[in-house]
Design a protein around this motif. Structure first.
Motif, short mmCIF file in Angstrom:
data_model
loop_
_atom_site.label_atom_id
_atom_site.label_comp_id
_atom_site.label_asym_id
_atom_site.label_seq_id
_atom_site.Cartn_x
_atom_site.Cartn_y
_atom_site.Cartn_z
N MET A 18 0.86 -1.18 0.00
CA MET A 18 0.00 0.00 0.00
C MET A 18 0.91 1.24 0.00
O MET A 18 1.81 1.34 0.80
N ASN A 19 0.65 2.17 -0.92
CA ASN A 19 1.49 3.36 -0.97
C ASN A 19 0.74 4.59 -0.42
O ASN A 19 -0.45 4.50 -0.07
N LYS A 20 1.44 5.69 -0.38
CA LYS A 20 0.88 6.91 0.22
C LYS A 20 -0.37 7.39 -0.52
O LYS A 20 -1.36 7.77 0.10
N GLU A 21 -0.34 7.35 -1.84
CA GLU A 21 -1.50 7.82 -2.62
C GLU A 21 -2.72 6.94 -2.34
O GLU A 21 -3.84 7.46 -2.20
N GLU A 22 -2.53 5.66 -2.23
CA GLU A 22 -3.64 4.76 -1.92
C GLU A 22 -4.21 5.07 -0.54
O GLU A 22 -5.43 5.08 -0.34
N LEU A 23 -3.32 5.32 0.41
CA LEU A 23 -3.78 5.67 1.76
C LEU A 23 -4.54 7.00 1.76
O LEU A 23 -5.58 7.13 2.40
N GLN A 24 -4.02 7.98 1.03
CA GLN A 24 -4.71 9.28 0.95
C GLN A 24 -6.10 9.10 0.35
O GLN A 24 -7.07 9.69 0.83
N ASN A 25 -6.19 8.28 -0.69
CA ASN A 25 -7.51 8.04 -1.31
C ASN A 25 -8.45 7.34 -0.34
O ASN A 25 -9.65 7.65 -0.29
N MET A 26 -7.92 6.40 0.45
CA MET A 26 -8.75 5.72 1.45
C MET A 26 -9.24 6.70 2.51
O MET A 26 -10.41 6.65 2.92
N ILE A 27 -8.36 7.58 2.95
CA ILE A 27 -8.74 8.57 3.97
C ILE A 27 -9.81 9.51 3.43
O ILE A 27 -10.81 9.79 4.09
N VAL A 28 -9.62 9.98 2.21
CA VAL A 28 -10.62 10.88 1.60
C VAL A 28 -11.96 10.17 1.47
O VAL A 28 -13.01 10.75 1.78
N LYS A 29 -11.94 8.92 1.06
CA LYS A 29 -13.17 8.15 0.93
C LYS A 29 -13.89 8.05 2.28
O LYS A 29 -15.12 8.20 2.35
N GLU A 30 -13.13 7.80 3.34
CA GLU A 30 -13.73 7.72 4.68
C GLU A 30 -14.30 9.06 5.11
O GLU A 30 -15.38 9.12 5.69
N ILE A 31 -13.58 10.13 4.83
CA ILE A 31 -14.09 11.46 5.18
C ILE A 31 -15.42 11.71 4.48
O ILE A 31 -16.39 12.15 5.09
#
Length: 80
Positions: A1-14
């Motif tokens: 899992m890379n940083k961009e994937e994590l950022q996308n996951m966080i945005v999706k949760e928000i």
């Protein structure tokens, strides 16, 4: 899992937890709670959802380290 994937996951949760927030309102370097007017309960829901997806738990002592999308993604990368 890379940083961009994590950022996308966080945005999706928000977006899921705060449906009034538009995706283009989310600035990765801004404090999530202050900039998006998300209360502490919803902030904890984001951390809980990310814990379920990554297996990384953020202890209360580290909450200040995960205030923005950028900081949160970095924290999860460092602790995966």
């Amino acid at each position: 899992m890379n940083k961009e994937e994590l950022q996308n996951m966080i945005v999706k949760e928000i977006l899921e937890i705060a449906p009034d927030v538009e995706e283009d309102e989310i600035e990765f370097n801004e404090n999530i709670q202050r900039s998006l007017e998300i209360d502490s309960f919803d902030f904890l829901k984001i951390l809980t959802a990310m814990h379920e997806k990554t297996g990384v738990e953020v202890p209360e002592a580290d909450y200040a380290k995960v205030g923005s999308v950028e900081d949160m993604a970095n924290y999860f990368i460092d602790n995966l």
